[in-house]
Design a protein around this motif. Sequence first.
Motif, short mmCIF file in Angstrom:
data_model
loop_
_atom_site.label_atom_id
_atom_site.label_comp_id
_atom_site.label_asym_id
_atom_site.label_seq_id
_atom_site.Cartn_x
_atom_site.Cartn_y
_atom_site.Cartn_z
N ASN A 22 0.83 -1.20 0.00
CA ASN A 22 0.00 0.00 0.00
C ASN A 22 0.86 1.25 0.00
O ASN A 22 0.54 2.23 -0.62
CB ASN A 22 -0.94 0.01 1.21
N LYS A 23 1.96 1.17 0.73
CA LYS A 23 2.87 2.31 0.75
C LYS A 23 3.36 2.56 -0.67
O LYS A 23 3.40 3.68 -1.13
CB LYS A 23 4.04 2.00 1.68
N GLN B 195 -1.33 7.80 -5.76
CA GLN B 195 -2.43 8.59 -5.24
C GLN B 195 -2.08 9.97 -4.72
O GLN B 195 -1.31 10.11 -3.80
CB GLN B 195 -3.17 7.80 -4.16
N TYR B 196 -2.66 10.94 -5.36
CA TYR B 196 -2.55 12.32 -4.92
C TYR B 196 -3.96 12.80 -4.58
O TYR B 196 -4.94 12.32 -5.12
CB TYR B 196 -1.97 13.20 -6.03
N VAL B 197 -4.04 13.75 -3.67
CA VAL B 197 -5.36 14.28 -3.33
C VAL B 197 -5.38 15.78 -3.59
O VAL B 197 -4.35 16.43 -3.71
CB VAL B 197 -5.72 14.01 -1.85
N VAL B 198 -6.60 16.29 -3.67
CA VAL B 198 -6.79 17.74 -3.78
C VAL B 198 -7.80 18.17 -2.74
O VAL B 198 -8.54 17.36 -2.19
CB VAL B 198 -7.28 18.15 -5.19
N GLY B 199 -7.85 19.45 -2.49
CA GLY B 199 -8.82 19.96 -1.53
C GLY B 199 -10.16 20.21 -2.20
O GLY B 199 -10.23 20.53 -3.38
N LYS B 200 -11.21 20.03 -1.43
CA LYS B 200 -12.56 20.32 -1.92
C LYS B 200 -13.22 21.21 -0.87
O LYS B 200 -13.06 20.99 0.33
CB LYS B 200 -13.32 19.00 -2.05
N ASN B 201 -13.94 22.22 -1.32
CA ASN B 201 -14.55 23.14 -0.36
C ASN B 201 -15.50 22.44 0.59
O ASN B 201 -16.34 21.63 0.19
CB ASN B 201 -15.31 24.25 -1.09
N SER C 211 0.06 3.40 -3.03
CA SER C 211 -0.50 4.73 -2.85
C SER C 211 0.56 5.78 -3.12
O SER C 211 0.26 6.85 -3.60
CB SER C 211 -1.11 4.89 -1.47
#
Lengths: 188, 291
Positions: A142-143, A150-156, A146
Amino acid sequence: MNSINQSYKKIGILIGIVAVLAVIIVTFANEDEQDVASTNDTQPSVQTQNSDVGNKNSNQSGESSSNTPTTQTPVVIPKQTKPSNTKQTTVYKNGTYTADGSYMTPEGNVSINVTVTLANDIITDANVTSVSGDRTSVRYQNKFISGYKQYVVGKNIADVQLSKVSGSSLTPEGFNNALATIKSQAKS
Amino acid sequence: MAQLNFKAIGTSWQIDIYQNIDQKKEAEIFSNIKDRIETFESNYSRFRDNSIVTKISKEESKGKIYELPDDAEKMFTLYHDLYVLTDGFFTPLVGNLLSDAGYDAKYSLEKQKELTTPPTWDEALEYHRNKLLVKKPVLLDFGAAGKGYIIDIVGELLENNNIYEYCIDAGGDILYKNKTPIRIGLENPENTGQVIGVYTLNNGGFCGSAGNRRAWGKFNHIMNPKTLESASEIAAIWVTAESTMIADALTTCLFFIPAKTLARKYDFEYLLMHKDFSIEKSEGFSCEFFS
């Protein structure tokens, strides 16, 4: 000792994935040559695709499907007409290819499943999933998985259904005031 | 149903009770909770003039043995266990380091003097069953797990009053017990109006840690006691565990120590976000991410 095991596992995973990708590429590179030889009859032929390199099983599917079991499966080779006059423009056939790889770790044999999609000789999508049951390996996989993808973004917050928010602790007024003072001093 | 909002231990609290409770009982419980937190803070806060922690930091404490309150045992035991497991990366002996860097009782927020490596546990302290011998005066800081601990204590207080459906939220560190799950947004440390995902918590403790709020100059409050620098590569960490104290402690540990080391001794799930917004997580951290 831990860091040695850690690097050992990471190397294992990387070798596993590189080897699996190599198998995929070799498999359908061969497929290109076989096409001409095996289509002399008019009936579709059923062959068992079986290429064994070490521990790996590989399976090829055409452009329409992508799932694969981990055991050997009969593969239908579609009927082919006489070689056409149009030149093949890609080195590798477009499609989704998947294979399982396995590698040894101090805890035993663990396996991963790799799927790649090729379009015009470019990998347009890649996916790695862990099949192993060993908790430690799964954590490392998983390390790796991911980490590589896997990257994330912000959501309001207003656009998300939630009841609570968790992050750094809200600071007291005294701290915020001190921070504001320091910042304004720094500016002047 | 009831809700209580107040400020304590340097942050904002909200306690929700999901059961029916009569007003008199509600007022009594809330008063007890506030008192309990105040007692905890007056003992262990390095920001209080008369706390045990402040006394231990002064020259005159050298060679003295302090009788600690009953609740010290659980906290000191966890701190010592983690001190050993993390080879000193997780330590309560960081009060002077934080203070010298600027995060002192006056909130100077400017480096006060040259930073020095904290003493080892054995150099400064000897602890056994609520008795603490101060070999060398030192400023302790229990910020890493203290909040999680007092949250658990408040949870116990509610349960001793037959309240089993509740949510305790102290600045984003949460203890939740209820029949239905709760959705917790994971705050984007670079933009606090956003979340990078939503975690669905069924029951238990859930803590988040990041360096964005308590940050000044080149420091934030998550300080590496060996490099004397603040965490910068990892932007935020979230941990869920059965106890909030453990979840809280592990969010700090994970800034410096791999999850595998901590998993040898503790049962938890985690998510770690790097400053480039890539994430690492344990398999069981089931979460909806935005990408």
